[in-house]
Structure formats: structure tokens, C-alpha cells
Design a protein around this motif. Structure first.
Motif, PDB file in Angstrom:
ATOM      1  N   LEU A 270       7.510   7.978 -10.876  1.00 11.10           N
ATOM      2  CA  LEU A 270       6.522   6.899 -10.747  1.00 11.10           C
ATOM      3  C   LEU A 270       6.263   6.245 -12.090  1.00 11.10           C
ATOM      4  O   LEU A 270       6.167   5.020 -12.201  1.00 11.10           O
ATOM      5  CB  LEU A 270       5.211   7.456 -10.177  1.00 11.10           C
ATOM      6  CG  LEU A 270       5.264   8.028  -8.762  1.00 11.10           C
ATOM      7  CD1 LEU A 270       4.005   8.817  -8.459  1.00 11.10           C
ATOM      8  CD2 LEU A 270       5.416   6.899  -7.757  1.00 11.10           C
TER       9      LEU A 270
ATOM     10  N   PRO B  87       1.846   7.475  -3.056  1.00 13.23           N
ATOM     11  CA  PRO B  87       2.801   6.372  -2.908  1.00 13.23           C
ATOM     12  C   PRO B  87       3.658   6.531  -1.651  1.00 13.23           C
ATOM     13  O   PRO B  87       3.819   7.639  -1.160  1.00 13.23           O
ATOM     14  CB  PRO B  87       3.680   6.497  -4.160  1.00 13.23           C
ATOM     15  CG  PRO B  87       2.956   7.425  -5.069  1.00 13.23           C
ATOM     16  CD  PRO B  87       2.151   8.327  -4.198  1.00 13.23           C
TER      17      PRO B  87
ATOM     18  N   ASN C 247       8.341   4.614  -3.363  1.00 20.79           N
ATOM     19  CA  ASN C 247       7.345   4.510  -4.444  1.00 20.79           C
ATOM     20  C   ASN C 247       6.716   3.140  -4.652  1.00 20.79           C
ATOM     21  O   ASN C 247       5.501   3.032  -4.737  1.00 20.79           O
ATOM     22  CB  ASN C 247       7.930   4.980  -5.786  1.00 20.79           C
ATOM     23  CG  ASN C 247       8.231   6.472  -5.776  1.00 20.79           C
ATOM     24  OD1 ASN C 247       7.715   7.198  -4.926  1.00 20.79           O
ATOM     25  ND2 ASN C 247       9.067   6.923  -6.682  1.00 20.79           N
TER      26      ASN C 247
ATOM     27  N   LYS D 147       8.262  13.556  -4.212  1.00 23.19           N
ATOM     28  CA  LYS D 147       6.821  13.843  -4.143  1.00 23.19           C
ATOM     29  C   LYS D 147       6.560  15.129  -3.358  1.00 23.19           C
ATOM     30  O   LYS D 147       5.727  15.941  -3.749  1.00 23.19           O
ATOM     31  CB  LYS D 147       6.099  12.641  -3.526  1.00 23.19           C
ATOM     32  CG  LYS D 147       6.256  11.376  -4.379  1.00 23.19           C
ATOM     33  CD  LYS D 147       5.522  10.203  -3.822  1.00 23.19           C
ATOM     34  CE  LYS D 147       6.203   9.601  -2.617  1.00 23.19           C
ATOM     35  NZ  LYS D 147       7.540   8.998  -2.915  1.00 23.19           N
TER      36      LYS D 147
ATOM     37  N   GLU E 200       2.476   4.674 -12.670  1.00 19.75           N
ATOM     38  CA  GLU E 200       2.173   5.442 -11.459  1.00 19.75           C
ATOM     39  C   GLU E 200       0.910   4.927 -10.777  1.00 19.75           C
ATOM     40  O   GLU E 200       0.710   5.135  -9.581  1.00 19.75           O
ATOM     41  CB  GLU E 200       2.067   6.938 -11.758  1.00 19.75           C
ATOM     42  CG  GLU E 200       0.794   7.408 -12.450  1.00 19.75           C
ATOM     43  CD  GLU E 200       0.922   7.420 -13.967  1.00 19.75           C
ATOM     44  OE1 GLU E 200       1.676   6.589 -14.490  1.00 19.75           O
ATOM     45  OE2 GLU E 200       0.269   8.256 -14.625  1.00 19.75           O
TER      46      GLU E 200
END
Lengths: 520, 226
Positions: free
Chosen positions: A92, A490, A494, A20, A483
Motif C-alpha cells: 500500500l 483496502p 488496493n 492483506k 496507504e
């Protein structure tokens, strides 16, 4: 959920490992490079106003601005933005706790950023494809090669994630459309970008040892130009198709009844977009004599029409609200389709349009259209990425202005291209009457596009800075894919529990089931 | 420290009190070396092998581009009635053949490594991986020697630039393959790979074999047909 604390601050940015953080960095810096591409394009546009004479730039500087615009727009903005979104969203969407080879993904980002900076710096020392300083040219080639390697590694990480890290129950045909489009496009990028790397290696040796086999420094760009021509352009636009396929059903509150046509047409555009075979054709007198070149570009138009038909079918099933992501998606798709139609017309041998502004207009429509869709994607996933909802009103305005600017930029080019205006703007060419007005409209379109991009960036910066733009909940759009089944943004890892799915739209199905239960 | 009372087996022996610690207790209750717990099953499909296949495909495309340009340029030169190789340039086939044979043998050796780790035969695995790296080094040495046999060919010449550029890029690929094998050998040494999970060794073998296939193409296109 992972009990490892999420690294914050500089450690979070530098230490890597979290897809991320890497995705956010790719997205942020690609916007920075977009501004550079826009300014370089603006300089070319100023010269385009009156192509019979150079007003601001010298001939060498014009070539530098021209190549700077092309290379920055594709390899420092469009692909990195698509990869940044993919790096954040794809793990995700497939229910993975991480991306495949997370440290390689982080290394790819830093390599790309450093090499991108060096690539820009090489222009300052008279490098670039048409540069007069040999060391500058070598620096440009080295930096460009490193950019390509970095993008290849980032692509490999995302594609491997889709292939190997899908959660339980997520067969390949259940993969969300964006992830599918990244898988299809990424595979083609992995096969075509190395061809560009091979060319860069040979060019580097050619320049370094003064061989002049590949026509020396002056001819560098002729060996790379296939990467900026159709059909390769369409391979870059494929992730945009995936975003359109994601947002239309979500904002139409309907699932797509038949996903297979969308999956097949998306993959077909990617496969047909493989243009690396043109690498050994720079000396061919005319690409339009190549049956493969003509055939592929015509078939791409037909396939894109099929994709658009499937999207239209999904829109008919639901009542699509024209939120910013949908507006960006649909306007961008129209531009891509228009670019494909222009390309299919332009490649027909009897039209004799190769080398004219017809193809730069068509290219702007395809890549610009893809960019507008990707910007729509940023609006769509902003709550997931930053936990913020971007301003809807200015978003719609910005995306509409971007699409309008692109149309204004490209359509006059198509007209002047039909009349034979050379896309490389040699000062010696004869200027037809009326070109000045059309070129002025085109420059104004470019300016409008740049303003729209700045509006998007201001909206993004404002939303990130202001506390009032906090996303109301984890799933503000009532999304369909995985997601949206976790918090926004997240946590590290995740998902609280490894997810398991039984359909392509698990979150949508779950919501439907809960609503049905509540009704009973 | 716990104190326990044990009784002797003989009925007339006096009762004895001893002091024992928990470790001794545990050893008394089972075999001296406990059986190893089964390692977790590897993820399927395998991430490293998949990534290696994709990376190998990309590497193949780099060489496909360069070899394609070589063929294109050579055909254009010959079509113009010129000789491809410059005057005074010799390209004996023997060193190129020896390099190919060396790499072909190393392919068999890599399969030996895969087979050995599949049988948890670590000693043979280490020997095989070490030999493969040695053969990679031998290949680099052979090509370096080959360069010295090419007469007046230099990198400043178009033909020389292409030959040195393509074969030199392959030397880099061979170096990467050797590093990959060494890394996987160290990971095996650290216990990461075994009969239950031999992914790293398989991945290194995939890249090694692709490296050999690329050399085979170079051998045929550049060294044999010249």
C-alpha cells in the motif's frame, strides 16, 4: 479498481494471493506465539529468582524453556509480526496493487505456521537444542529450518515489492520510512538467516549420523546463539525504527524536513546488524577479543543516537500528541537505545560481561523495545488493517506497562550481570547477596509485560468484535503516505486507480494543497 | 446471415447474388492470418529477475556458511597436527573436473537460450533449455559416481559428513535449478516469453549461473585443496 470479487470466509484465508489476508494471518498468529514465549520466559524467571537451586524445572527442562523462549520470541513472534505488518502495509505504501509473488507469500505463512507448531511439539517429545531424544532433536532442527526458510521467502516477497512494484514517481528516496526500513532489514535478514539455515543443515546431519563434530546434541545451541546476540539483534529491530519515523511526523502534524539522515541511519543499523560472521566463532574464547564485534556494537550505538536526534528534530518542528502509536514508538526507541548503550558498554574487553545476565538484559531491551514499537504500529495501522480504531486509553496503558515491564525485567539483569550472575543459571553458581531481590523485581517486570500484552490482545479482540470501534473514515490519523489514500480496509487491488506521486508524503501534500485552496 | 450483392467486373456478365458470413467478410478484407498484436511491455524493473537475484544471494549465503565451517574445521584439525582426510579415503580429481566442465558448458548453453529467445527463435530456445537440463542431470550423475570413488569415506565420519553434506546440498540446488529451467521452458512453450519479454529465461539463467559459481567454490575448497 480490480473487478475481481474479494474472496471471503475460508476461501479468502486459504486461497491466498491477497497480501492483506496473509499479513493479517502473520500478525494474528505471531501474537499467539508471543504468549508461548512469555510463558517460557516466565518459567525461566521463576528459576532465576533463586539461581542457586532449581525449584520447578529439571536442568534439561530449564535449557528447553530457555531456548524455547529465545527461539519463539524472535522467530515466531518478533520477525513474523514485523513481516505481517510489512506484508499488509508495504504494498500500500509503495502504491502497488499486490505484493510480489503473492502465492509464495501465502505459502510462506502456512509453512511458518506448520513448522512453528512442529517446533513447539518437538519440545513435548524431549527435543529442542538440549533434548535427550534424538528424533525429537531432529524434529526441532527440521522445524526450525523450515521456519527460517518460510521467513526468508516472506522477506523476499516484501523486499522485491519495494524494489520493483513502486508506483509512478516513487523513487527509492521517496519510499516511506517503514517500507525503507523493511527493505534495509529484509536485505540483511536475507543474507543472515541463510547462514543459520546452513548451520541447521550441518547440525541435522551431525545429530542424524551421530558424528558429534559440532559437539553433538549438547552443543547445538552454541552454533545458533549468534542469532540471539548483538549485533544481529539490531537487525531484527530495524523495522521498529521505520515505524517510529512514520508515526512521529503524523501525530506531530509536520513533515520531516530532511529525510536523508533517517534513511541513512536506518540502513546503517541494518548493515551493522549483520552478525552472521559470528557463525564460525563459537569456539572463540571470548567474543570481546574480536575487534569487529566490539567496534560494530559501539558504532551501532552512535548511529542510533543519530537516528534519535533526527526524530527529536522532527518532534521539535511539530506538536506531537502522545497517542498510543507515538507512545509505543518513543518508549520503544528509548528501550532500544538503552539496550544499545548497555551492549556497547558490555562488549568492551575489560568489562568481562559476556555470558552474564548483562547481555540478556541488554537483549531484552533491544528486542523488547522493538516489540513495543511494533505493538504501537499495530495500533497505528489497525484502522487500515481491520477498519477498526483500537481503544486509545487501554492502548496507552498497555504500551506504557509493556515498556515499564521491560525496564523492570532488564535493569536488574544489568545490575546482577555486573556482579557476575551467569545468564544460563547453572545451579552450582555462587549467589551474591541481594540477587534474590533483584531477580524478583526482574520476574515481576516479566509478569507486568505479559499482562500488558494480554491487555493489548483484549483491546484488539474487543475492537474486532464490537461495532462501535468502526474507523470514522479511511484516514483517521491524517496520515501522510499512500496507504491512507485508499479505503480502510483496502479493496482487492488496493487502489481505484494506479497512484502517482511527486513527493515522499503525497497524502500530506495533497491535504495541504486542498486546505490552501479552501482558505483562498 | 447477411446477404450482399456484388457486381462482376465484366460489363456483359449477369448480376449475381451470394450469401456470405461475417468471417468470410473479415478474411476477404485482410490477410488470412492477421499480424500478432504486440505483447504488453514487461514491468521494469523485472520482478522475477529481482526475486531470483535475492533468492540466489540467500542460497549463496547457505553455502558460504557451510564452506566457512568446513574451512574452519579443516584449519583447526591441521593445526593440531592431524591429517584432514581419514586413512583409506581417496578423492580423485577427474570426476570433479568433469562435473565442473559439464556445468561450465551448461552456462554457455543457457546463454544460447537467452540469445535465442531474444531473437524469437523458439526452436533453438527449446533445444538449449533441454540441453541445459540434460547437463544438469549429467552433473548429478557425475557427483553420484564421484561418491562411489571416495573409498571408505562415510557420512558417519566428520570429514565425510561435511563433504557429503555440502556437496549433497548442492545437488539439491542443482535440482531446483533444473526445475526452474523446465518451468520456464513450459511457460515459453505456452507463449509467455518471447523477444519482447524474456524475463523468465533470464531469471532461470541467473539462478543456473549462481548454482555453477557455488559448485566452482565447492570444487576449489573441497575437491582441489581437500
Amino acid at each position: 479498481m480490480s473487478d475481481v470479487a474479494t474472496p471471503t470466509g475460508l476461501a479468502g484465508v486459504l486461497s491466498g494471493g491477497d497480501h492483506k489476508a496473509t499479513g493479517r494471518l502473520f500478525i494474528g498468529f505471531s501474537f499467539l506465539f508471543l504468549v508461548v514465549a512469555g510463558v517460557a520466559g516466565g518459567l525461566v524467571g521463576v528459576e532465576k529468582y533463586d539461581p542457586s537451586d532449581l525449584d520447578v524445572l529439571s536442568p534439561d527442562s530449564l535449557i528447553a524453556a530457555f531456548t524455547l523462549h529465545d527461539v519463539t520470541a524472535v522467530f515466531l513472534f518478533l520477525l513474523p509480526l514485523a513481516l505481517g505488518l510489512a506484508m499488509y502495509v508495504v504494498p500500500l505504501q509503495v502504491g502497488a496493487a499486490t505484493i510480489a509473488f503473492p502465492r509464495a507469500a501465502t505459502a510462506a505463512f502456512w509453512t511458518w505456521l506448520l513448522a512453528g507448531g512442529l517446533l513447539l511439539a518437538s519440545y513435548a517429545i524431549e527435543g529442542g537444542p538440549g533434548g535427550s531424544d534424538r528424533n525429537g532433536v531432529l524434529l526441532w532442527l527440521t522445524a526450525f529450518g523450515a521456519v527460517l526458510v518460510a521467513l526468508g521467502v516472506a522477506t523476499l516477497c516484501v523486499v522485491t515489492t519495494v524494489l520493483t512494484l513502486r508506483c509512478e514517481g516513487m523513487h527509492l528516496e521517496r519510499v516511506p520510512l517503514f517500507s525503507w526500513s523493511v527493505l534495509a532489514a529484509g536485505t540483511i535478514w536475507l543474507l543472515s538467516l541463510p547462514v543459520l539455515i546452513g548451520g541447521v543443515i550441518l547440525l541435522w546431519l551431525d545429530v542424524r549420523y551421530g558424528v558429534e563434530l559440532l559437539t553433538g546434541q549438547a552443543g547445538i545451541y552454541t552454533h545458533l546463539v549468534w542469532a540471539f546476540l548483538p549485533p544481529q539483534l539490531f537487525a531484527y529491530a530495524v523495522p521498529a525504527l521505520g515505524i517510529v519515523g512514520e508515526v512521529v511526523p503524523v501525530f506531530g502534524r509536520t513533515s520531516i524536513a530532511r529525510r536523508n539522515p533517517l534513511l541513512i541511519t536506518t540502513a546503517a543499523v541494518a548493515v551493522l546488524g549483520f552478525g552472521a560472521w559470528m557463525f564460525i566463532l563459537p569456539e572463540a574464547p571470548d567474543l570481546t577479543d574480536e575487534a569487529l564485534f566490539v567496534g560494530v556494537n559501539v558504532v551501532i550505538l552512535l548511529v542510533l543516537l543519530g537516528f534519535t536526534g533526527a526524530i527529536a528534530g522532527a518532534m521539535r518542528r511539530g506538536r506531537v500528541s502522545l497517542a498510543a502509536p507515538v507512545l509505543g514508538g518513543l518508549l520503544g526507541l528509548l528501550l532500544i537505545l538503552g539496550g544499545a548503550a548497555a551492549t556497547a558498554f558490555g562488549v568492551l574487553p575489560f568489562n568481562d560481561l559476556l555470558g552474564t545476565t548483562w547481555f540478556s538484559g541488554a537483549g531484552h531491551m533491544v528486542l523488547g523495545g522493538a516489540s513495543v514499537v511494533l505493538l504501537g504500529g499495530v495500533y497505528y495501522w489497525a484502522p487500515k488493517i481491520w477498519g477498526r480504531v483500537l481503544p486509545e486509553g487501554s492502548g496507552r496503558l498497555a504500551l506504557f506497562a509493556a515498556a515499564a515491564g521491560l525496564a523492570l525485567l532488564a535493569l536488574p539483569d544489568l545490575v546482577t550481570g555486573l556482579q557476575g550472575q551467569d545468564s544460563r543459571l547453572p545451579a552450582e553458581q555462587t549467589v551474591e547477596s541481594g540477587w534474590e531481590i533483584l531477580n524478583a523485581v526482574s520476574v515481576a517486570g516479566g509478569a507486568l509485560l505479559l499482562l500488558a500484552v494480554l491487555l493489548v490482545l483484549v483491546g484488539l479482540a474487543g475492537a474486532l468484535a464490537g461495532r462501535d470501534r468502526q474507523a470514522p473514515d479511511d484516514d483517521p490519523w491524517q496520515g501522510m503516505t499512500l496507504e491512507w489514500a485508499t479505503s480502510s480496509p483496502p479493496p482487492l487491488g488496493n487502489f481505484a486507480e494506479p497512484p502517482s506521486v511527486t513527493s515522499a508524503t503525497p497524502v500530506f501534500d495533497d491535504r495541504q494543497a486542498r486546505e490552501a485552496e479552501a482558505t483562498v | 446471415m447477411a446477404t450482399v450483392t456484388t457486381e462482376s467486373t465484366g460489363p456483359t456478365e449477369p448480376t449475381e447474388t451470394v450469401t456470405a458470413d461475417p468471417l468470410m467478410e473479415e478474411l476477404d478484407s485482410g490477410p488470412l492470418i492477421p499480424e500478432l498484436a504486440a505483447p504488453p511491455a514487461p514491468a521494469r524493473p523485472r520482478v522475477l529477475v529481482t526475486g531470483t537475484v535475492l533468492g540466489s544471494a540467500a542460497a549463496v549465503m547457505v553455502f558460504a556458511a557451510m564452506l566457512g565451517f568446513y574451512l574452519h574445521t579443516r584449519a583447526a584439525t591441521i593445526a593440531e597436527g592431524d591429517d584432514w582426510l581419514p586413512q583409506g579415503v581417496t578423492m580423485p580429481l577427474t570426476p570433479a573436473n568433469m562435473a565442473l566442465i559439464t556445468l561450465a558448458m551448461s552456462a554457455v548453453i543457457m546463454q544460447w537460450a537467452v540469445y535465442s529467445i531474444g531473437n524469437d527463435d523458439r526452436r533453438n530456445t527449446y533445444i538449449a533449455l533441454g540441453l541445459a537440463v540434460l547437463m544438469g542431470a549429467a552433473y548429478i550423475n557425475e557427483i553420484a559416481f564421484y561418491y562411489s570413488q571416495m573409498g571408505s569415506l562415510t557420512v558417519h565420519d566428520p570429514v565425510g559428513m561435511l563433504i557429503f553434506g555440502i556437496s549433497g546440498a548442492h545437488l539439491v540446488m542443482a535440482g531446483i535449478a533444473m526445475l526452474f529451467v523446465l518451468l520456464m521452458a513450459f511457460k515459453t512453450l505456452g507463449g509467455q516469453y518471447s523477444a519482447h519479454d524474456r524475463e523468465g529465461i533470464v531469471a532461470a539463467t541467473v539462478f543456473w549461473d549462481v548454482m555453477i559459481a557455488v559448485y566452482a567454490a565447492i570444487w576449489l575448497i573441497i575437491f582441489v585443496t581437500k
